[in-house]
Design an enzyme around this catalytic site. Sequence first.
Site, PDB file in Angstrom:
ATOM      1  CE  LYS A  96      -4.422  -1.848   1.189  1.00 39.86           C
ATOM      2  NZ  LYS A  96      -5.480  -2.097   2.170  1.00 39.86           N
ATOM      3  NE  ARG A 119      -7.697  -8.200   0.673  1.00 37.05           N
ATOM      4  CZ  ARG A 119      -7.244  -7.410  -0.284  1.00 37.05           C
ATOM      5  NH1 ARG A 119      -6.240  -6.598  -0.042  1.00 37.05           N
ATOM      6  NH2 ARG A 119      -7.794  -7.434  -1.479  1.00 37.05           N
TER       7      ARG A 119
HETATM    8  C1  7PM Z   1      -5.571  -0.459  -5.596  1.00 37.25           C
HETATM    9  C2  7PM Z   1      -5.488   0.107  -4.324  1.00 37.25           C
HETATM   10  C3  7PM Z   1      -5.928  -1.776  -5.736  1.00 37.25           C
HETATM   11  C4  7PM Z   1      -5.782  -0.649  -3.207  1.00 37.25           C
HETATM   12  C5  7PM Z   1      -6.226  -2.526  -4.632  1.00 37.25           C
HETATM   13  C6  7PM Z   1      -6.178  -1.953  -3.369  1.00 37.25           C
HETATM   14  C7  7PM Z   1      -8.227  -4.318   1.617  1.00 37.25           C
HETATM   15  C8  7PM Z   1      -9.312  -5.047   1.154  1.00 37.25           C
HETATM   16  C9  7PM Z   1      -8.356  -4.031  -0.512  1.00 37.25           C
HETATM   17  C10 7PM Z   1      -7.935  -4.306   3.023  1.00 37.25           C
HETATM   18  C11 7PM Z   1      -9.811  -5.764   3.301  1.00 37.25           C
HETATM   19  C12 7PM Z   1      -5.407  -3.827  -2.055  1.00 37.25           C
HETATM   20  C13 7PM Z   1      -6.454  -2.758  -2.142  1.00 37.25           C
HETATM   21  N1  7PM Z   1      -7.639  -3.707   0.553  1.00 37.25           N
HETATM   22  N2  7PM Z   1     -10.102  -5.765   1.975  1.00 37.25           N
HETATM   23  N3  7PM Z   1      -9.389  -4.856  -0.181  1.00 37.25           N
HETATM   24  N4  7PM Z   1      -8.761  -5.041   3.815  1.00 37.25           N
HETATM   25  N5  7PM Z   1     -10.577  -6.456   4.152  1.00 37.25           N
HETATM   26  O1  7PM Z   1      -4.258  -3.449  -1.735  1.00 37.25           O
HETATM   27  O2  7PM Z   1      -7.018  -3.652   3.536  1.00 37.25           O
HETATM   28  O3  7PM Z   1      -5.656  -4.982  -2.358  1.00 37.25           O
HETATM   29  S1  7PM Z   1      -8.085  -3.469  -2.125  1.00 37.25           S
END
Ligand code: 7PM
Length: 274
Positions: free
Chosen positions: A221, A255
């Site tokens: 992130k 995750r």
């Molecule tokens: C672009 C930016 C693509 C951020 C994808 C993301 C989480 C989640 C995501 C989290 C839970 C990623 C994120 N992040 N679900 N879905 N917790 N529960 O890095 O932090 O995958 S999407």
Amino acid sequence: MHFDCGSYQLDLACPRVMGIVNVTPDSFSDGGRYASTQLAIEHGVRLVAEGADILDIGGESTRPGAEPVPLDEELKRVIPVIEGLVNLVDVPISIDTYKPEVMRAAIAAGADLINDVQALQEPGALEAVASSNAGVCLMHMLGTPQTMQTDPQYDDVVAEVLEFLRLRAEAAVAAGIARERIMLDPGFGFAKRSVHNIALLRELPKLCALGYPVLAGLSRKSVLGHITGNRVEDRLPPSIAAAVVAVMKGAGVVRVHDVKATKDALAVVAAIID
Ligand code: 7PM
């Protein structure tokens, strides 16, 4: 601490790794959906071979700043992947969605866990989970993935996130979802600046003290980019550090994209920390 989800019960005394499986939009107009479905299934099988304890399937509708994905498109992306993976792996399958229709179809296809960045606030979402035996991850975010503000304001980010998640957990329990089926997630990177993300990670024990398992998603992130200056493709070391810190601060699930590296790091933690 135990977490019940679908046909699985996870012992969170040892921290679990949730592997991310993104189902990308199909780039071919006529080749059908076979290629993107097959790629996602193969990726999921590989992550389980690397030691993933949970697979999180996402059709990209919940990404911060993402274009809205229509319901039928999201169903076409994720349901065949769930159907394929339930027969190939023996770990809980999570579906990353905020849409009740997708939740119901995913559970019918064999999903064990609903990962909802909107914390079951969509009308019908509480009922969709309550009428099943699936687990749920309730995540904090301000606004929606599409409207999420770029400069969010908090007086006390930790207190506000805690209070939101406490109320959503109470709503889930009131709707008939057993406490043992609920986990909480501060939602790193969702309508939060780096200072907010760092405060939430530092104070993670306060969230754990609510009594529910906590999931932390920091993998690759932007907060890690801000701290290190690294581009997204060079964020494995900072992601490992963040996962280790999250676990040492009480997270029961992390995750991640990079399952093998995270499992190795957490094995070292487990061998040393009691
Ligand atoms: C672009 C930016 C693509 C951020 C994808 C993301 C989480 C989640 C995501 C989290 C839970 C990623 C994120 N992040 N679900 N879905 N917790 N529960 O890095 O932090 O995958 S999407």
